[in-house]
Design a protein around this motif. Sequence first.
Motif, short mmCIF file in Angstrom:
data_model
loop_
_atom_site.label_atom_id
_atom_site.label_comp_id
_atom_site.label_asym_id
_atom_site.label_seq_id
_atom_site.Cartn_x
_atom_site.Cartn_y
_atom_site.Cartn_z
N MET A 144 0.83 -1.20 0.00
CA MET A 144 0.00 0.00 0.00
C MET A 144 0.87 1.25 0.00
N LEU A 145 0.46 2.22 -0.79
CA LEU A 145 1.06 3.54 -0.75
C LEU A 145 0.06 4.45 -0.08
N THR A 146 0.41 4.95 1.09
CA THR A 146 -0.56 5.73 1.86
C THR A 146 0.16 6.81 2.66
N MET A 147 -0.56 7.87 2.96
CA MET A 147 -0.04 8.95 3.79
C MET A 147 -0.51 8.75 5.22
N ARG A 148 0.45 8.71 6.14
CA ARG A 148 0.14 8.60 7.56
C ARG A 148 0.87 9.72 8.30
N MET A 149 0.65 9.81 9.59
CA MET A 149 1.43 10.77 10.36
C MET A 149 2.91 10.43 10.20
N GLY A 188 -5.76 1.00 -2.76
CA GLY A 188 -5.30 -0.36 -2.98
C GLY A 188 -3.80 -0.48 -3.14
N ALA A 189 -3.33 -1.73 -3.11
CA ALA A 189 -1.90 -2.02 -3.23
C ALA A 189 -1.43 -1.79 -4.66
N MET A 190 -0.19 -1.32 -4.80
CA MET A 190 0.40 -1.07 -6.11
C MET A 190 1.76 -1.75 -6.18
N GLY A 191 1.92 -2.66 -7.12
CA GLY A 191 3.19 -3.36 -7.30
C GLY A 191 4.02 -2.76 -8.40
N MET A 192 5.22 -3.31 -8.59
CA MET A 192 6.16 -2.79 -9.58
C MET A 192 5.54 -2.81 -10.98
N GLY A 193 5.67 -1.70 -11.68
CA GLY A 193 5.15 -1.58 -13.03
C GLY A 193 3.72 -1.09 -13.11
N GLN A 194 3.00 -1.04 -11.99
CA GLN A 194 1.61 -0.60 -12.03
C GLN A 194 1.53 0.93 -12.11
N THR A 195 0.43 1.42 -12.67
CA THR A 195 0.26 2.86 -12.91
C THR A 195 -1.08 3.35 -12.39
N TRP A 196 -1.18 4.65 -12.19
CA TRP A 196 -2.44 5.31 -11.92
C TRP A 196 -2.35 6.76 -12.38
N VAL A 197 -3.49 7.39 -12.53
CA VAL A 197 -3.56 8.76 -13.04
C VAL A 197 -4.26 9.64 -12.03
N ASP A 198 -3.76 10.84 -11.84
CA ASP A 198 -4.37 11.78 -10.90
C ASP A 198 -4.36 13.18 -11.50
N THR A 199 -5.40 13.96 -11.18
CA THR A 199 -5.54 15.33 -11.70
C THR A 199 -5.56 16.34 -10.56
N VAL A 200 -4.81 17.40 -10.71
CA VAL A 200 -4.77 18.49 -9.73
C VAL A 200 -5.07 19.81 -10.43
N THR A 223 -3.10 19.94 -13.95
CA THR A 223 -2.04 18.98 -14.17
C THR A 223 -2.59 17.56 -14.09
N ILE A 224 -2.42 16.80 -15.16
CA ILE A 224 -2.82 15.39 -15.19
C ILE A 224 -1.54 14.56 -15.16
N THR A 225 -1.35 13.81 -14.07
CA THR A 225 -0.10 13.08 -13.87
C THR A 225 -0.32 11.57 -13.89
N THR A 226 0.51 10.89 -14.66
CA THR A 226 0.54 9.43 -14.65
C THR A 226 1.73 8.98 -13.81
N TYR A 227 1.44 8.18 -12.77
CA TYR A 227 2.47 7.63 -11.90
C TYR A 227 2.76 6.19 -12.31
N VAL A 228 4.03 5.80 -12.26
CA VAL A 228 4.43 4.42 -12.51
C VAL A 228 5.34 3.97 -11.37
N VAL A 229 5.03 2.82 -10.76
CA VAL A 229 5.87 2.29 -9.70
C VAL A 229 7.06 1.59 -10.36
N GLN A 230 8.25 2.20 -10.25
CA GLN A 230 9.43 1.59 -10.84
C GLN A 230 9.96 0.46 -9.95
N GLY A 231 9.81 0.62 -8.64
CA GLY A 231 10.26 -0.43 -7.72
C GLY A 231 11.00 0.11 -6.53
N ASP A 232 11.51 -0.80 -5.70
CA ASP A 232 12.24 -0.42 -4.49
C ASP A 232 13.68 -0.10 -4.81
N THR A 233 14.25 0.82 -4.02
CA THR A 233 15.65 1.18 -4.18
C THR A 233 16.22 1.59 -2.83
#
Length: 285
Positions: free
Chosen positions: A36-41, A162-174, A188-198
Motif C-alpha cells: 500500500m502507498l498511503t499517507m500517515r502521520m 489499494g496495493a500497487m506493485g512494480m510496473g503498475q500505474t495510476w492517473v491523478d488530476t490536480v 495537471t494530469i499526472t501518470t504515476y508508474v511504480v518503478q520499484g524499491d531502491t
Amino acid sequence: MRRDRQFFAVFAVAATAGLTACGGTTTGGGPSPDGMLTMRMPAAPTAQVTRSDTSVVSVETGVMGTMEMNVENMGTIDLGFADAGGAVQVTATYSEFVGKMSNPMAGDVNVDESDIGGQLVFTLDDRAHATVQQGFDVKMEAAQMVGSKTLAYDLFPRFPRGAMGMGQTWVDTVEVEEAGDFTATTSTITTYVVQGDTIVDGRSLVKLNTTSEIALSTIGENQGMSMSQDLSGTATGWILWDRAASMTYMSFTESDMNGMVSVDMAGVPDMSLAVTSRSHTRVTY
C-alpha cells in the motif's frame, strides 16, 4: 521600461507552476502493509525541505526579436506535522530563500525570505490529497518565483486506493488557482508508474516515475494594462517515497511548455513564448 518588467512578471509565474500533490491520515510510523502507498502521520514531527528551481523563458516579440529571461531560486522550508482528527496537518515556513530573475529589459530582480511572509497550512488525507487552509503572504517580486499555496501540491505524491506493485500505474488530476496581482490557474494530469524499491543513503525507498500534461492560464491587470497568457506542455520526473517515514525523500521534475501572451496595449501584437524548467527537492527528517 516599467511595463516591460510587468510583462515578464507574468512569464515567471508560468515558469514556476506546481505539478502534483497529496494528503494523509494519522497512525503511527512503520511501513505500509501489502504494497500500500498511503499517507500517515510522519515518523518525525518535523522535517526540512531544500528546494532549487531554474527556468528559462524565451519570448518571440516580433520587432524586438527574441528576449530571454532566466529565473533561479533556492529555498529552505521548515515543516511541522500535527494530528488533525484523521488527517495530517502540515505547517510550512520559509527559513531561507534566495531568488534571482534576470530581465534584459528591466535588469535583475532579487528576492529573499523576507519577501515570503506567514505560513502555508494544509491538511493531507490518506491518499495525500491536500486541502489548503492558509497560504504564504508573498510579495509581487517573490510571487514570480513562489506561489502562495502551490507548495502544498508539490511536496507529496498523490496515491491511489489499494496495493500497487512494480510496473503498475495510476492517473491523478490536480487543479490549483493562485490569486494575487495576477490569477494563474493550473491543471495537471499526472501518470504515476511504480518503478520499484531502491536503497539511497541507507534508506529503503519506493521510486515513482511521473509524466504530466500541464495547462496554465494567467490573467491580470497592472497600472491599467491587461494581460493574458496560456501555456501548455509536459513534465517528466521521479519521486523517492519513504514508506517507513511517510515522507518524500527526494524528487526531480523537468518541464517544457509553450504558449502565447496577449497584452491590451495599442501596437503590441500577441507573442509566443517557451518555458523550460527544472526542480529538485531533498527532504531531511
